[in-house]
Design an enzyme around this catalytic site. Structure first.
Site, PDB file in Angstrom:
ATOM      1  N   HIS A  65      52.978 -14.236  32.521  1.00 34.69           N
ATOM      2  CA  HIS A  65      52.889 -15.695  32.554  1.00 34.69           C
ATOM      3  C   HIS A  65      52.662 -16.121  31.115  1.00 34.69           C
ATOM      4  O   HIS A  65      51.854 -15.504  30.401  1.00 34.69           O
ATOM      5  CB  HIS A  65      51.719 -16.171  33.435  1.00 34.69           C
ATOM      6  N   ASP A  67      51.015 -18.209  29.399  1.00 35.72           N
ATOM      7  CA  ASP A  67      49.700 -18.399  28.778  1.00 35.72           C
ATOM      8  C   ASP A  67      49.040 -17.083  28.376  1.00 35.72           C
ATOM      9  O   ASP A  67      48.122 -17.068  27.556  1.00 35.72           O
ATOM     10  CB  ASP A  67      48.770 -19.239  29.692  1.00 35.72           C
ATOM     11  N   HIS A  68      49.516 -15.952  28.934  1.00 35.66           N
ATOM     12  CA  HIS A  68      48.902 -14.657  28.615  1.00 35.66           C
ATOM     13  C   HIS A  68      49.707 -13.840  27.607  1.00 35.66           C
ATOM     14  O   HIS A  68      49.258 -12.798  27.156  1.00 35.66           O
ATOM     15  CB  HIS A  68      48.730 -13.838  29.898  1.00 35.66           C
ATOM     16  N   HIS A 140      48.191 -11.714  42.372  1.00 33.84           N
ATOM     17  CA  HIS A 140      48.544 -12.970  41.708  1.00 33.84           C
ATOM     18  C   HIS A 140      49.940 -13.397  42.167  1.00 33.84           C
ATOM     19  O   HIS A 140      50.570 -12.704  42.971  1.00 33.84           O
ATOM     20  CB  HIS A 140      48.473 -12.737  40.193  1.00 33.84           C
ATOM     21  N   HIS A 268      38.873 -18.006  31.918  1.00 38.39           N
ATOM     22  CA  HIS A 268      40.130 -18.562  32.435  1.00 38.39           C
ATOM     23  C   HIS A 268      39.828 -19.824  33.247  1.00 38.39           C
ATOM     24  O   HIS A 268      40.170 -19.938  34.432  1.00 38.39           O
ATOM     25  CB  HIS A 268      40.863 -17.492  33.268  1.00 38.39           C
TER      26      HIS A 268
END
Ligand SMILES: [Zn+2]
Ligand SMILES: [Zn+2]
Length: 305
Positions: A65, A67-68, A140, A268
């Site tokens: 993802h 953002d990571h 997830h 997070h």
């Protein structure tokens, strides 16, 4: 005592806020760095925390993802500009390498150092000078992993009187035995276990990445000295956590309790919360040894014994 320090480089979920950058956590021990996730802007934090562009580093990515991950490319580029030569360990989902190769080619980024890439699979994914790193499947919305960074075990407590009674002279030979290495003395071998107690376990740091809580993860993180866990939502927003496959702070705390972790750090956080103090309060009801991560926070992890 060897220092083991965890530093939070980014603690926001999905989008940054004025105070929180995108996810990244660094573990540092004797010049070795393990970097977990690489949110956008991570390279500036690597510089401000003096982690070293040329250091002995392993990067673990939990899932693909943006953002990571998006900070990884900039970090690699800056490492090349700094003429890094040392190989870099990168561990992550299979397609991470493809993304890196394609983007590096399109943007004409020539790396000055080799990447030693390992595809994440459940089990031991990497052994380094100071750590053994394990992965487990997280729950997830895309394939995702949690990581356990285990410091290699330490030799047992050294008993000088035992060394003296065996006639081992103080100095270099003592030091070798203290480090768990055997020596030869007058044609005879002296084993470290003759002069030390049983080997002591190393410290364990767990990092969930983005996930729903699960019994499997509670087992995976069993006995962690420090557990860093997804705490995107407050428990009153649990429906959103279920829907988006994240955890609430209370769920993180319940898992830490089941896992018998020593300390829990929530991270997070959704950008919707201007303050996370209510998330910490509700977590502490289930697990009192809970704190909230913030960008730049460093925690030294002590030995259990
Ligand atoms: Zn995320
Ligand atoms: Zn995610």
């Amino acid at each position: 005592m060897v220092k083991l320090v965890v530093t939070f480089l980014g603690t926001s979920a999905a989008a940054p806020t004025a105070d929180r950058g995108l996810p990244a956590v660094a573990v540092k021990r004797e010049g070795e760095v393990v970097l977990m996730d690489c949110g956008e802007g991570v390279q500036r934090r690597v510089l401000s925390e003096s982690l070293g562009l040329g250091s002995d580093m392993s990067i673990l990515i939990t899932h693909l993802h943006g953002d990571h991950v998006t900070g990884l490319l900039g970090l690699l580029q800056t490492m090349s500009l700094a003429q890094r030569r040392k190989p870099l360990n990168v561990v992550g989902p299979e397609k991470l390498l493809k993304w890196l190769e394609v983007t590096a080619e399109l943007l004409h980024i020539g790396l000055t150092f080799p990447i030693q890439f390992s595809v994440t699979k459940p089990g031991v994914v990497l052994r380094t000078g100071g750590f053994r790193i394990r992965a487990a499947r997280a729950a997830h919305s895309v394939e995702a992993f949690s990581y356990l960074v285990e410091e290699l075990g330490r030799p047992g407590i050294f008993y000088p009187e035992r060394a003296k009674s065996l006639g081992v002279p103080e100095g270099k030979l003592w030091s070798r035995l203290q480090k768990g290495k055997s020596i030869r003395l007058g044609g005879k071998r002296v084993d470290p276990l003759q002069v030390t107690g049983p080997p002591r376990p190393g410290r364990k740091i767990g990092y969930s990445g983005d996930t729903r809580p699960s019994a499997k993860l509670a087992r995976f993180f069993s006995g962690c000295d420090l557990l860093i866990f997804d705490s995107t939502f407050r428990d009153s927003d649990r429906e959103k956590a279920v829907e988006r496959k994240h955890s609430t702070s209370l769920e993180a705390a319940e898992l830490a309790k089941t896992a018998k972790a020593r300390q829990l750090v929530l991270t997070h956080f959704s950008a919707r919360y201007t303050s996370v103090s209510s998330l910490v309060r509700e977590a502490r009801r289930a697990f009192p040894h809970t704190i909230a991560a913030s960008d730049g926070l460093s925690i030294e992890v002590p030995y259990t014994e």
